[in-house]
Design an enzyme around this catalytic site. Structure first.
Site, short mmCIF file in Angstrom:
data_model
loop_
_atom_site.label_atom_id
_atom_site.label_comp_id
_atom_site.label_asym_id
_atom_site.label_seq_id
_atom_site.Cartn_x
_atom_site.Cartn_y
_atom_site.Cartn_z
CB CYS A 47 15.45 17.90 31.46
SG CYS A 47 15.14 19.14 32.73
CB CYS A 120 17.51 20.55 29.88
SG CYS A 120 17.39 21.83 31.15
CG ASP A 121 14.86 25.32 29.75
OD1 ASP A 121 14.15 24.32 29.91
OD2 ASP A 121 14.81 26.30 30.50
CE LYS A 122 18.59 28.68 27.50
NZ LYS A 122 17.96 28.14 28.72
CB CYS A 192 10.73 22.38 34.59
SG CYS A 192 12.41 22.31 35.26
CD GLU A 443 16.64 30.60 31.92
OE1 GLU A 443 16.40 29.90 32.92
OE2 GLU A 443 16.36 30.25 30.77
CB SER A 469 13.47 30.70 34.61
OG SER A 469 12.70 29.53 34.62
#
Length: 555
Positions: A47, A120-122, A192, A443, A469
């Site tokens: 990511c 990436c996510d955070k 993702c 998650e 997630s």
């Protein structure tokens, strides 16, 4: 007031200028605005692996627009690689550290503005939270989505690999087939591929006006991504010239727009947690009631994974997030007068955007939606007095009642699920995984994917004070608050208790007599923290309820 002139002007600042000259800058460079270019590039995750090179494009945009860029990095945890073990406890904590580190870098060096790249996510909400906190002119830039993997004509994402593990453990997939999926699922750099958390938050950044129009959907390795990053650098300098700051953009109406797109896309429940956190940084009063109010009038229009059939790259090919926004705006579902980082409004940005092509199957119009109401549901009840969340995209049922099978840590639940210990009709309860109890609200993708892979996705439910997630699908309720660690009702559940979940009523209830619960409460003892020192211990000590974003606040 943050200003680079505090650092660079006057006789007393000669040492400061000398330090900059050691890095190759000259007096002309130092006479200009100083713009921080933050990125979360690292080799921990696909990511973010390309962000340091993208940052060079942002720097060029800043420089060409007449300011001086200064690059710096922050951390990013790979949720996909941290998943399913103790490492996942670090993920949500990293959001706070990312916000803190960007804030400290900008305050320490008095940068006039910020371009923030994240993947990436955070790293997405963490970067945006810092922008709101600092309130210097800022532009957010997403690193872009990964291309889908291809195997035998089918598109794959990393979630397919997680679910394949469950299918293998259930004897439904050979080891060779699992290896083939593993090898093909993730072909490139980028986040993702489905409407998981990163793509959800990228979409939100665009609809809120913190990112340039059309910046959310192009893949990470598409040439357009480099142009977007360059243009973001230019736009940041323009914001400086126009005096436009994040708090001019992050109005209550902008948050309403964000909740609308979250529901219209079938986005990740993590979007709820991060919007609450971002609202807190922006000084906006936002609560679960606002999410439910907007969800009930927002149609679900995008057929996106994990609840649907398509990936972000597919949405990009038909027009991306602007296409969805224009459709929602034309049906009166967005505030078009909200300001954005283009220095124009949402309506002005979308003036030339086309309409939804009825021949494609990825996005419906609001008048012919996949579902008449949005998918990011809030539940309340005796098991979650402060609230809980569930994503209903692809769930297909409105009610579930079953008997609890209780686990005090995720690993135990995953071991049971992998070994066939979960049966049709069970409500899997995973507790002591909340903001303070985990800490960090792990998650549960490994466990939920194992159940889906075994064919139990619609035959069992899961309830947790942890998170899910963005790739999770099924009847899965998370963010249960108060959490078990502070004595919330989820701490009192025992094996065999009946739990009922009713989406139509917005309820989640523990069907146990009050007298029995009171007796259990009298015997309950708070557990010892899992960490006595370090970053996780500090987060556990200061973290608040998931119902308020699970953010840290000084006591």
């Amino acid at each position: 007031m943050i200003s680079s002139r505090n650092v660079l002007e006057g006789v007393s600042r000669a040492p400061h200028r000398a330090m900059y000259k050691a890095m190759g800058l000259n007096d002309e460079d130092l006479s200009k605005h100083m713009v921080g270019v933050s990125h979360a590039g690292n080799e921990a995750t696909p990511c973010n692996i390309h962000l340091s090179s993208l940052a060079q494009k942002a720097k060029r945009g800043v420089s060409d627009a007449g300011a001086t860029p200064r690059e710096f990095g922050t951390i990013a945890v790979s949720d996909g690689i941290a998943m399913g073990h103790e490492g996942m406890k670090s993920s949500l904590v990293s959001r706070e550290i990312i916000a803190d580190s960007i804030e400290l870098m900008v305050r320490a060096h008095q940068y006039d503005a910020v371009v923030g790249l994240a993947g990436c996510d955070k790293s997405l909400p963490g970067t945006m939270m810092a922008m709101a906190r600092l309130n210097v002119p800022s532009v957010f830039v997403y690193g872009g989505t990964i291309m889908p993997g291809m195997l035998e004509g089918h598109e794959l994402t990393v979630v397919d690999v997680y679910e394949a593990v469950g299918a293998y453990n259930a004897g439904q997939l050979t080891l060779e087939s699992l290896k083939n999926i593993e090898d093909a699922a993730c072909p490139s750099a980028g986040s993702c591929g489905g409407m998981f958390t990163a793509n959800t938050m990228a979409s939100i950044s665009e609809v809120m006006g913190l990112a340039l129009p059309g910046s959310a959907s192009p893949p990470a390795e598409d040439p357009r991504r480099q142009q977007i990053v360059y243009d973001s650098g230019v736009a940041c300098v323009k914001l400086l010239e126009n005096g436009i700051r994040p708090l001019d953009i992050l109005t209550f109406e902008a948050f309403e727009n964000a909740i609308t797109i979250l529901n219209a896309l079938g986005g990740s429940t993590n979007g709820i947690l991060h919007l609450l956190a971002l609202a807190g940084e922006a000084g906006i009063k936002l609560d679960y009631g606002d999410f439910e109010r907007i969800r009930k009038v927002t149609p679900h229009v995008a057929d996106m994974r994990p609840g649907g059939n398509y990936v972000m790259n597919s949405l990009d090919k038909i027009g991306g997030i602007p296409l969805v926004m224009k459709s929602l705006l034309d049906h009166g579902l967005l505030h078009g007068d909200c300001l954005t980082v283009t220095s124009d409004t949402i309506s002005e940005n979308l003036r030339d955007t086309g309409v939804v092509d009825p021949q494609q199957r990825i996005v419906r119009t609001p008048s012919t939606p996949l579902h008449p109401r949005g998918t990011a549901n809030i539940l309340w009840g005796s098991l979650a007095p402060e609230g809980a969340v569930i994503k209903t995209a692809g769930v297909g049922i409105d009610r579930f009642t079953g008997r609890a099978k209780v686990f005090d840590r995720e690993e135990d639940a995953f071991e049971s699920a992998s070994g066939g210990g979960i049966s049709e009709g069970d409500v899997v309860v995973i507790r002591y995984e909340g903001p303070r109890g985990g800490p960090g609200m792990r998650e549960m993708l490994s466990t939920t994917a194992a159940l889906v892979g075994q064919g139990l996705g619609k035959k069992v439910a899961m309830v947790t004070d942890g998170r899910f997630s963005g790739g999770t699908r099924g009847f899965m309720v998370g963010h249960v608050a108060p959490e078990a660690f502070v004595g919330g009702p989820i701490s009192l559940v025992e094996d065999g208790d009946v739990i009922s979940i009713d989406l139509s009523l917005g309820r989640i209830d523990l069907e146990v007599p009050t007298q029995t619960l009171n007796h259990r409460k009298s015997l309950w003892q708070p557990p010892k923290p899992n960490y006595a020192h370090g970053a996780l211990a500090k987060y556990a000590f200061m973290a608040g309820s998931a119902a308020h974003g699970a953010v840290t606040r000084p006591l």
